[in-house]
Design a protein around this motif. Sequence first.
Motif, mmCIF file in Angstrom:
data_model
loop_
_atom_site.group_PDB
_atom_site.id
_atom_site.type_symbol
_atom_site.label_atom_id
_atom_site.label_comp_id
_atom_site.label_asym_id
_atom_site.label_seq_id
_atom_site.Cartn_x
_atom_site.Cartn_y
_atom_site.Cartn_z
ATOM 1 N N PHE B 187 -40.642 52.673 31.653
ATOM 2 C CA PHE B 187 -40.292 51.323 30.906
ATOM 3 C C PHE B 187 -40.818 51.310 29.622
ATOM 4 O O PHE B 187 -39.923 50.845 28.742
ATOM 5 C CB PHE B 187 -40.981 50.145 31.904
ATOM 6 C CG PHE B 187 -40.804 48.785 31.430
ATOM 7 C CD1 PHE B 187 -39.805 47.913 32.069
ATOM 8 C CD2 PHE B 187 -41.663 48.188 30.380
ATOM 9 C CE1 PHE B 187 -39.576 46.701 31.870
ATOM 10 C CE2 PHE B 187 -41.292 47.113 30.083
ATOM 11 C CZ PHE B 187 -39.879 46.129 30.968
ATOM 12 N N GLY B 188 -41.978 51.599 29.385
ATOM 13 C CA GLY B 188 -42.598 51.682 27.943
ATOM 14 C C GLY B 188 -41.713 52.510 26.861
ATOM 15 O O GLY B 188 -41.574 52.234 25.911
ATOM 16 N N TRP B 192 -40.296 51.533 23.579
ATOM 17 C CA TRP B 192 -40.901 52.002 22.533
ATOM 18 C C TRP B 192 -39.817 52.722 21.515
ATOM 19 O O TRP B 192 -39.612 52.430 20.386
ATOM 20 C CB TRP B 192 -41.826 52.898 22.703
ATOM 21 C CG TRP B 192 -42.503 53.698 21.696
ATOM 22 C CD1 TRP B 192 -43.130 53.358 20.874
ATOM 23 C CD2 TRP B 192 -41.923 55.130 21.586
ATOM 24 N NE1 TRP B 192 -43.537 54.315 20.031
ATOM 25 C CE2 TRP B 192 -42.693 55.417 20.547
ATOM 26 C CE3 TRP B 192 -41.277 55.863 22.074
ATOM 27 C CZ2 TRP B 192 -42.736 56.760 19.516
ATOM 28 C CZ3 TRP B 192 -41.224 57.413 21.728
ATOM 29 C CH2 TRP B 192 -41.998 57.441 20.633
ATOM 30 N N GLN B 193 -38.817 53.409 21.987
ATOM 31 C CA GLN B 193 -37.769 54.066 21.616
ATOM 32 C C GLN B 193 -36.839 53.127 20.859
ATOM 33 O O GLN B 193 -36.320 53.475 19.629
ATOM 34 C CB GLN B 193 -37.017 55.020 22.320
ATOM 35 C CG GLN B 193 -36.279 54.666 23.510
ATOM 36 C CD GLN B 193 -34.815 54.325 22.918
ATOM 37 O OE1 GLN B 193 -34.339 54.685 22.050
ATOM 38 N NE2 GLN B 193 -34.172 53.214 23.695
ATOM 39 N N ALA B 209 -32.543 54.812 17.160
ATOM 40 C CA ALA B 209 -33.085 54.913 18.389
ATOM 41 C C ALA B 209 -32.600 56.153 19.248
ATOM 42 O O ALA B 209 -31.251 56.408 18.816
ATOM 43 C CB ALA B 209 -32.781 53.797 19.088
ATOM 44 N N VAL B 210 -33.245 56.615 20.025
ATOM 45 C CA VAL B 210 -32.475 57.764 20.969
ATOM 46 C C VAL B 210 -31.283 57.288 21.890
ATOM 47 O O VAL B 210 -30.402 57.782 21.940
ATOM 48 C CB VAL B 210 -33.433 58.613 21.815
ATOM 49 C CG1 VAL B 210 -33.019 59.682 22.619
ATOM 50 C CG2 VAL B 210 -34.594 59.251 20.628
ATOM 51 N N LEU B 211 -31.622 56.114 22.340
ATOM 52 C CA LEU B 211 -30.690 55.641 23.680
ATOM 53 C C LEU B 211 -29.651 54.775 22.873
ATOM 54 O O LEU B 211 -30.130 54.132 21.924
ATOM 55 C CB LEU B 211 -31.602 54.757 24.752
ATOM 56 C CG LEU B 211 -32.591 55.688 25.400
ATOM 57 C CD1 LEU B 211 -32.978 54.686 26.773
ATOM 58 C CD2 LEU B 211 -31.696 56.680 26.042
ATOM 59 N N LEU B 271 -25.444 56.743 27.722
ATOM 60 C CA LEU B 271 -27.137 56.638 27.599
ATOM 61 C C LEU B 271 -27.525 57.039 26.366
ATOM 62 O O LEU B 271 -28.449 55.935 25.688
ATOM 63 C CB LEU B 271 -27.613 57.829 28.652
ATOM 64 C CG LEU B 271 -29.046 57.638 28.762
ATOM 65 C CD1 LEU B 271 -29.467 56.415 29.638
ATOM 66 C CD2 LEU B 271 -29.758 58.790 29.540
ATOM 67 N N PHE B 272 -27.288 57.980 25.485
ATOM 68 C CA PHE B 272 -27.772 58.140 24.344
ATOM 69 C C PHE B 272 -26.808 57.632 23.247
ATOM 70 O O PHE B 272 -25.882 57.297 23.021
ATOM 71 C CB PHE B 272 -27.670 59.812 24.096
ATOM 72 C CG PHE B 272 -28.472 60.417 24.965
ATOM 73 C CD1 PHE B 272 -29.982 60.176 24.831
ATOM 74 C CD2 PHE B 272 -28.269 61.140 26.024
ATOM 75 C CE1 PHE B 272 -30.878 60.830 25.785
ATOM 76 C CE2 PHE B 272 -28.989 61.884 27.157
ATOM 77 C CZ PHE B 272 -30.173 61.441 26.880
ATOM 78 N N ASN B 273 -27.666 57.402 22.069
ATOM 79 C CA ASN B 273 -27.285 56.833 20.711
ATOM 80 C C ASN B 273 -26.126 57.745 19.998
ATOM 81 O O ASN B 273 -26.541 59.130 20.152
ATOM 82 C CB ASN B 273 -28.503 56.641 19.674
ATOM 83 C CG ASN B 273 -27.964 56.031 18.520
ATOM 84 O OD1 ASN B 273 -26.920 55.773 18.457
ATOM 85 N ND2 ASN B 273 -29.034 55.372 17.740
#
Lengths: 112, 313
Positions: B187-188, B192-193, B209-211, B271-273
């Motif tokens: 969750f964190g 955070w990302q 961001a990664v996501l 899912l990913f950016n």
Amino acid sequence: MATEDVALGQAQELRRGTVVLACLALLRKPQYGYALLETLNDAGVTVDGNTLYPLLRRLEKQGLLTSEWNTDESRPRKFYRVSPEGSRVRTSLVREWQDLVTSISRLTKENG
Amino acid sequence: MSTSTLTERYVHEVVRRLPADQRDDIADELRTTIADTIEARDPARPEAVEREVLSEMGDPIRHAARYTDRPLALIGPDLYPTYIRLLVLLLTTVLPVITVVFVLLEIVDDNGLGAAVGAGVETVFTVGAQMVTVLTVLFAVAERVGHRKGTLIRTTDWTPDDLPETREPDKGGIGVLMTAVWYALLFGLIVWQQISEPYRTDGVGERIAVLDPDLWSGWIWPVLTGLAGLVVLALARVVTHGWTSRLAVLHAVAQALFVLPLAWILHQRQLFNPDFLADVTDNTTPEVYTGVALIVLVASLIAVVKSFRAAGK
């Protein structure tokens, strides 16, 4: 039907050990495989050849029986007889058997 | 003439499975016994009776086994418990360790996610199959060697000390706390990302961001809600000392909230950016995403089934 099968199986279990004792008793006189099988079955100790012949070999290996080939007749036959050690084992097995008969008959009488 | 061949063939089939020093003796006795039996039964029609007698004597392999006490099982009852115990140990502890090592090697080599997953699956199957085969062969050999010596090595000197600890029906404790920490961490990380945008692109050095940020206007919310629910439920399980049927139902709902959208996101490759992917040059195939989605679904399903079972006890 199922109960009969179970009873038959249990009876076989019960008889299993007695074949050894019967052989040790009968083979005080030398005897060959098939004749022994006949004698046993006539005496009411039902046993299969498939069980008896390997059993005789096993008892011989354990030193309870000795064997000798007799080539006098048309077919060579292997005659088995009880060794001195086999006689000792027979004596103790007979005692064991009598104890069992006593205990079981007492048990079945009390609870029968 | 043909009668003697049938008996001869039978006798031959039996004695060739016996130790050489006993062969002739047993063969002679078998021949006499078969002849005696046939003669006693009905000498008038020897061929039919011979057939009958031989079929009563049964399969030569089995018949020979009566003389030798040779095992007719690959692994007999004496070795079986040890065999099973070792097999379970290898497959549940050694195999996972080896698999993780291989996967990590792929990752260290920077061969991409697809190669890592592929290496994992391959290791599980090939090394697993090898473990089963080698162990089985070893035990089958031990069974036969032990039998020949007449002293089967009893590796199963079992004492009560070998009893495994009874598994308490998941009475809260460390395991459950770890579950809570794991979900909380997940969750964190997600939050955070997004907030601190930890990734720096190579070229411009822009922080991203990664996501996929688009998720925040959609599917990420049920995922986060499910995760939060899972954290709370794990903590509740510490208090209730194990699963209750109500907790199990709530847990199933939370798992569904968390996993179903996640699997969908993975399957859709959202899912990913995209900026992040463009920068790390993604070379994973679409199948990998679907594969990971399936693994996530199955893992979650197992967790749900386990929880209901535990609650049912």
